[in-house]
Design an enzyme around this catalytic site. Structure first.
Site, PDB file in Angstrom:
ATOM      1  N   LEU A  35       0.836  -1.208   0.000  1.00  0.00           N
ATOM      2  CA  LEU A  35       0.000   0.000   0.000  1.00  0.00           C
ATOM      3  C   LEU A  35       0.871   1.258   0.000  1.00  0.00           C
ATOM      4  CD1 LEU A  35      -2.887  -1.089   2.422  1.00  0.00           C
ATOM      5  CD2 LEU A  35      -2.830  -1.198  -0.084  1.00  0.00           C
ATOM      6  N   ASP A  60       5.347  -6.115   2.618  1.00  0.00           N
ATOM      7  CA  ASP A  60       6.364  -5.697   1.648  1.00  0.00           C
ATOM      8  C   ASP A  60       6.997  -6.933   1.003  1.00  0.00           C
ATOM      9  OD1 ASP A  60       8.679  -4.637   0.436  1.00  0.00           O
ATOM     10  OD2 ASP A  60       8.874  -3.086   1.977  1.00  0.00           O
ATOM     11  N   THR A 126       8.456  -5.294 -18.352  1.00  0.00           N
ATOM     12  CA  THR A 126       7.883  -4.228 -19.180  1.00  0.00           C
ATOM     13  C   THR A 126       8.646  -4.092 -20.493  1.00  0.00           C
ATOM     14  OG1 THR A 126       7.697  -1.810 -19.332  1.00  0.00           O
ATOM     15  CG2 THR A 126       9.279  -2.636 -17.770  1.00  0.00           C
ATOM     16  N   TYR A 151      13.701   3.804 -13.668  1.00  0.00           N
ATOM     17  CA  TYR A 151      12.604   2.815 -13.594  1.00  0.00           C
ATOM     18  C   TYR A 151      12.908   1.610 -14.469  1.00  0.00           C
ATOM     19  CZ  TYR A 151       8.263   0.516 -15.046  1.00  0.00           C
ATOM     20  OH  TYR A 151       7.317  -0.431 -15.381  1.00  0.00           O
ATOM     21  N   LYS A 155      13.682  -2.396 -13.599  1.00  0.00           N
ATOM     22  CA  LYS A 155      12.886  -3.511 -14.138  1.00  0.00           C
ATOM     23  C   LYS A 155      13.783  -4.482 -14.912  1.00  0.00           C
ATOM     24  CE  LYS A 155       9.015  -4.072 -13.957  1.00  0.00           C
ATOM     25  NZ  LYS A 155       8.150  -4.755 -12.929  1.00  0.00           N
TER      26      LYS A 155
HETATM   27  P1  NAD Z   1       1.042   0.622  -9.852  1.00  0.00           P
HETATM   28  O1  NAD Z   1       2.063   1.620  -9.467  1.00  0.00           O
HETATM   29  O2  NAD Z   1      -0.337   1.085 -10.201  1.00  0.00           O
HETATM   30  O3  NAD Z   1       0.878  -0.462  -8.682  1.00  0.00           O
HETATM   31  C1  NAD Z   1       1.971  -1.008  -8.010  1.00  0.00           C
HETATM   32  C2  NAD Z   1       1.446  -1.750  -6.768  1.00  0.00           C
HETATM   33  O4  NAD Z   1       2.567  -2.361  -6.123  1.00  0.00           O
HETATM   34  C3  NAD Z   1       0.789  -0.830  -5.738  1.00  0.00           C
HETATM   35  O5  NAD Z   1      -0.392  -1.419  -5.249  1.00  0.00           O
HETATM   36  C4  NAD Z   1       1.831  -0.740  -4.627  1.00  0.00           C
HETATM   37  O6  NAD Z   1       1.275  -0.511  -3.349  1.00  0.00           O
HETATM   38  C5  NAD Z   1       2.494  -2.110  -4.728  1.00  0.00           C
HETATM   39  N1  NAD Z   1       3.860  -2.127  -4.182  1.00  0.00           N
HETATM   40  C6  NAD Z   1       4.867  -1.242  -4.436  1.00  0.00           C
HETATM   41  N2  NAD Z   1       5.976  -1.578  -3.752  1.00  0.00           N
HETATM   42  C7  NAD Z   1       5.660  -2.724  -3.053  1.00  0.00           C
HETATM   43  C8  NAD Z   1       6.396  -3.568  -2.179  1.00  0.00           C
HETATM   44  N3  NAD Z   1       7.671  -3.303  -1.856  1.00  0.00           N
HETATM   45  N4  NAD Z   1       5.771  -4.647  -1.650  1.00  0.00           N
HETATM   46  C9  NAD Z   1       4.478  -4.926  -1.949  1.00  0.00           C
HETATM   47  N5  NAD Z   1       3.739  -4.144  -2.768  1.00  0.00           N
HETATM   48  C10 NAD Z   1       4.327  -3.057  -3.316  1.00  0.00           C
HETATM   49  O7  NAD Z   1       1.668  -0.211 -11.054  1.00  0.00           O
HETATM   50  P2  NAD Z   1       0.961  -0.888 -12.319  1.00  0.00           P
HETATM   51  O8  NAD Z   1       0.839   0.106 -13.405  1.00  0.00           O
HETATM   52  O9  NAD Z   1      -0.246  -1.635 -11.855  1.00  0.00           O
HETATM   53  O10 NAD Z   1       2.091  -1.916 -12.765  1.00  0.00           O
HETATM   54  C11 NAD Z   1       2.133  -3.237 -12.214  1.00  0.00           C
HETATM   55  C12 NAD Z   1       3.339  -3.964 -12.782  1.00  0.00           C
HETATM   56  O11 NAD Z   1       3.251  -4.027 -14.211  1.00  0.00           O
HETATM   57  C13 NAD Z   1       4.679  -3.293 -12.475  1.00  0.00           C
HETATM   58  O12 NAD Z   1       5.615  -4.291 -12.197  1.00  0.00           O
HETATM   59  C14 NAD Z   1       5.031  -2.558 -13.756  1.00  0.00           C
HETATM   60  O13 NAD Z   1       6.426  -2.425 -13.903  1.00  0.00           O
HETATM   61  C15 NAD Z   1       4.439  -3.499 -14.790  1.00  0.00           C
HETATM   62  N6  NAD Z   1       4.027  -2.886 -16.060  1.00  0.00           N
HETATM   63  C16 NAD Z   1       3.234  -1.790 -16.078  1.00  0.00           C
HETATM   64  C17 NAD Z   1       2.815  -1.245 -17.286  1.00  0.00           C
HETATM   65  C18 NAD Z   1       1.903  -0.046 -17.334  1.00  0.00           C
HETATM   66  O14 NAD Z   1       1.665   0.497 -18.425  1.00  0.00           O
HETATM   67  N7  NAD Z   1       1.341   0.397 -16.219  1.00  0.00           N
HETATM   68  C19 NAD Z   1       3.244  -1.816 -18.499  1.00  0.00           C
HETATM   69  C20 NAD Z   1       4.078  -2.953 -18.443  1.00  0.00           C
HETATM   70  C21 NAD Z   1       4.447  -3.488 -17.224  1.00  0.00           C
END
Ligand code: NAD
Ligand code: TYD
Length: 338
Positions: A35, A60, A126, A151, A155
């Site tokens: 969160l 975490d 990603t 970032y 990744k």
């Molecule tokens: P987001 O930022 O909306 O959500 C990330 C979630 O991870 C949040 O709920 C946060 O509380 C949780 N989180 C962060 N650090 C944490 C930790 N140490 N322990 C536990 N929970 C933790 O991200 P998103 O857009 O939903 O992306 C999700 C995944 O998909 C990521 O790994 C991102 O790199 C990947 N991704 C995203 C996209 C995009 O366009 N959004 C595209 C390709 C890949």
């Protein structure tokens, strides 16, 4: 199957959990989320209250003891790791939490899962790990990783660690690399919901540089189906590309949104570019099409209209996620860009 989903209170995780519980009556899901500012437990509150196949755990992914206990006590079969710091602009301001969670946390999860003998682990990476493209060509799974932002570098670190876990330990890991997602529950620091908020408030829409950077947009449900297919059908050790077949310049996305909302293009303001701004992303996902039967289903125009309608209908959600911390980052970042 009993699944551990991490980061399930964020944008993609929320959509994934909803879709999977619907599609698989025999699956149950434990959602481990720290969160952070981007995680919102209320996204899935209805499931917490009514769905016996869903459980939320606040914690975490970097916490070894917690993850080891979870994998043991809940008798989990598989892991899907969405948890991450996900915003490029924030990573430019401060890379440290990106390294901690995206590299250290991901490796901790892999290690715990390895020690516990977990049978399947999907690491959500990603397209940004590939860096940037010129005007033609697409990323394939064999394109060298060449990240340009803190970032994407973090990744890429986890993506390579996943590869090493397969090569070294024969750990049953799979990697997904997807392009830019959009849809319900996306946090309003990312392009589409941010532009929605600004346009609705008749505020200026900050477009970086000349607005000609290109992203390949995919509706979030299509990405979630890609992750599901990877989990259920993918080859261990393999990375799979996913994309939406929808290359758009940023300026075109912003103009389309203004037109859906009936707002004037005079709201657009070109601001100082993001440092290290990748010019173009485009995905060749023929491997996922061939091996997994993946295809994106929603054309961009339809997905965008659906997304705007969701934000229109969910004003209280948008209000609620714009906490004090959100406003502090946004004010400083955009003040510096003029
Ligand atoms: P987001 O930022 O909306 O959500 C990330 C979630 O991870 C949040 O709920 C946060 O509380 C949780 N989180 C962060 N650090 C944490 C930790 N140490 N322990 C536990 N929970 C933790 O991200 P998103 O857009 O939903 O992306 C999700 C995944 O998909 C990521 O790994 C991102 O790199 C990947 N991704 C995203 C996209 C995009 O366009 N959004 C595209 C390709 C890949
Ligand atoms: P973003 O949603 O942050 O995703 P990513 O950087 O991971 O692709 O940004 C999408 C594109 O929109 C990217 O080229 C940067 C651009 N952008 C703007 O022009 N203005 C903005 O205020 C934001 C947040 C992004």
């Amino acid at each position: 199957m009993k699944l551990l989903v991490t980061g399930g209170c964020g944008f993609i995780g929320t959509n994934f959990i909803r879709l999977m519980l619907d599609a698989h009556p025999d699956w149950s899901i434990v959602n481990l989320d720290k969160l952070t500012y981007a995680g919102n437990r209320l996204n899935l509150l209805d499931l917490e209250e009514n769905a016996p196949r869903y459980e939320f755990v606040h914690g975490d992914i970097c916490n070894r003891e917690l993850v080891m206990d979870l994998l043991n006590d809940k008798r989990l079969d598989a892991v899907v790791n969405f948890a991450a710091e996900s915003h490029v602009d924030r990573s430019i301001n401060d890379p440290s939490p990106f390294v901690t969670t995206n590299v250290g946390g991901a490796q901790n999860l892999m290690e715990c899962a390895r020690q516990r003998g977990i049978e399947r682990f999907v690491h959500v990476s990603t397209d940004e790990v590939y860096g940037t493209l010129g005007p033609s060509g697409k990323f394939t799974e064999t394109t060298p990783l060449s990240p340009n932002s803190p970032y994407s570098a973090s990744k890429a670190g986890a993506d390579l660690m996943a590869r090493a876990y397969f090569e070294t330990y024969h750990f049953p890991i799979l990697i997904t690399r997807c392009s830019n997602n959009y849809g319900p529950y996306q946090f309003p620091e990312k392009l589409i919901p941010l532009m929605f908020l600004s346009a609705k408030a008749d505020k200026s829409l900050p477009v970086y540089g000349d607005g000609l950077n290109v992203r390949d947009w995919i509706y979030v449900d299509d990405h979630c189906r890609g992750v599901e297919l990877t989990l259920t059908k993918g080859r261990e050790g393999q990375a799979y590309n996913f994309g939406g077949n929808a290359e758009e310049t940023n300026i075109s996305v912003v103009k389309t949104m203004l037109s859906i909302l009936g707002k004037p293009e005079s709201l657009i303001t070109f601001v100082t570019d993001r440092p290290g701004h990748d010019k173009r992303y485009a995905m060749d996902f023929s491997l996922a099409a061939r091996e997994l039967g993946f295809a994106p289903t929603l054309p961009f125009s339809e997905g965008l209209a659906r997304t705007v309608a969701w934000y229109e209908a969910n004003g209280p959600w948008l209000e609620q996620v714009q906490s004090g911390e959100y406003r502090t980052f946004m004010d400083t970042w955009y003040e510096e860009r003029g």
